[in-house]
Write an enzyme that holds these catalytic residues in place. Structure first.
Site, short mmCIF file in Angstrom:
data_model
loop_
_atom_site.label_atom_id
_atom_site.label_comp_id
_atom_site.label_asym_id
_atom_site.label_seq_id
_atom_site.Cartn_x
_atom_site.Cartn_y
_atom_site.Cartn_z
N GLU A 157 12.06 2.66 14.34
CA GLU A 157 11.23 3.76 13.86
C GLU A 157 9.95 3.80 14.66
OE1 GLU A 157 9.90 2.96 9.76
OE2 GLU A 157 10.04 0.82 10.18
N TYR A 192 0.83 -1.21 0.00
CA TYR A 192 0.00 0.00 0.00
C TYR A 192 0.85 1.25 0.00
CZ TYR A 192 0.75 0.83 5.05
OH TYR A 192 1.30 1.11 6.27
N LYS A 236 6.43 -1.93 1.93
CA LYS A 236 5.23 -1.34 2.56
C LYS A 236 4.06 -2.30 2.40
CE LYS A 236 3.14 3.23 3.31
NZ LYS A 236 3.26 3.18 4.76
N LEU A 269 11.01 1.34 7.16
CA LEU A 269 10.41 1.79 5.91
C LEU A 269 11.16 3.03 5.42
CD1 LEU A 269 7.98 1.20 3.99
CD2 LEU A 269 6.93 3.22 5.03
N ARG A 297 8.31 4.04 -4.60
CA ARG A 297 8.35 3.06 -3.51
C ARG A 297 7.33 1.94 -3.75
NH1 ARG A 297 7.56 5.25 2.38
NH2 ARG A 297 5.44 5.49 1.64
N ARG A 307 -8.17 -20.42 -1.80
CA ARG A 307 -7.01 -20.26 -0.93
C ARG A 307 -5.91 -21.27 -1.22
NH1 ARG A 307 -4.87 -21.97 4.03
NH2 ARG A 307 -3.86 -20.31 5.21
#
Ligand code: PDD
Length: 283
Positions: A178, A32, A146, A203, A51, A99
């Site tokens: 972070e 995301y 991310k 990140l 990114r 799945r």
């Protein structure tokens, strides 16, 4: 009611449907981006797309990313929702099918985007600063991707809330990595900005990149290295950065006051310069 975007269509939010077999839902197999919007324009669009492209490759999601197309959709969403100040959330998942850990090669990714109104320019956290606690960094080892598996930060933020703080700084091997959804910085008594260097451990914040450029232009010394809680307690100022906060002063860490418990002057100056720069470069 908002208009949102899903797989090529703009639809009312209550008509946007994702399959229960979507791999983001079943395996957290999705990535995301959160991009901020001011005056109806996007901040750091190119950086977020760059990114996203890296995250997609690392998560093995074969999605053909065209920066101009993403921009067009995001601009249209801003227009349809008359968004002036807030965020655009974008997520690409590996797609939906029965799945199985290994996806079919032919499986098409799912893409969604939505807008969210949020006070970015004058939120109370800038006036008051925020309090953070420290928690163990229990995340996986590719934090540079991310990805949507966010249980660790959800639990850390909840623990912070229970302790009367607004966020948490995560600690690994004695050093801060972070914040739960932001990058962490201290300003030492010698006016040096210290923030952890880029690696798989954190990140690679798009706001971080811009903030360091701003700090450099202010002739501040920058040290990209890990720092400890003790250094943070002893710091002149502390702050966090992200697309959804820009720069927020940190005034307390584990109940210990930083900068006498008030937002630091240099932090606020960096924030102001960052916003000026963002406003001058909106997409
Ligand atoms: N979070 N570190 C982590 C773990 C993050 O989740 C984020 C962003 C950042 C800052 O990155 P950027 O400056 O590119 O926003 C650092 C977003 C805002 C979120 O998850 O909502």
């Amino acid at each position: 009611m908002r208009t949102v975007y899903i797989n090529g269509k703009f639809v009312p939010e209550n008509e946007a449907k994702i399959s229960i077999f979507d791999r983001s839902f079943l395996f957290s197999h999705g990535v995301y981006e959160v991009t901020s919007v001011l005056n109806g324009g996007l901040i750091d669009h190119q950086g977020h797309v760059r990114r996203l492209s890296r995250s997609l490759a690392n998560a093995q999601i074969p999605f053909e990313l065209i920066s101009d197309d993403i921009l067009k959709v995001q601009k249209r969403l801003i227009e349809l929702n008359q968004l002036q100040e807030g965020l655009i959330y974008l997520q690409v998942s590996r797609g939906a099918e029965d799945r199985d850990f290994i996806p079919s090669e032919s499986l098409k990714p799912t893409i969604i985007m939505f807008t969210q109104e949020k006070a970015l320019l004058n939120p109370p956290q800038v006036v008051d600063g925020i309090k953070v606690i420290s928690v163990d960094d229990i995340r996986w080892r590719r934090r540079d991707v991310k990805a949507v598996g966010l249980l660790a930060p959800v639990l850390a933020k909840e623990e912070a809330r229970c302790k009367g703080a607004q966020d948490a700084w995560m600690i690994e091997d004695g050093y801060i990595t972070e914040g739960t959804s932001n990058n962490a910085y201290i300003l030492t008594k010698e006016n040096t900005i210290v923030t952890r260097q880029l690696s798989h451990d954190i990140l690679h914040g798009i706001t971080r990149e811009a903030i360091l450029a701003v700090a450099m232009a202010m002739d501040l010394t920058i040290e990209e290295r890990p720092f400890t809680l003790e250094e943070a307690y002893d710091a002149r100022e502390a702050f966090i950065t992200s697309a959804s906060t820009f720069v927020w002063p940190v005034v307390e860490i584990n109940n210990q006051e930083i900068a006498q418990g008030r937002p630091g002057a240099i932090t606020l100056e960096i924030r102001k310069k960052y916003i000026d720069r963002a406003l001058a470069n909106l997409a």
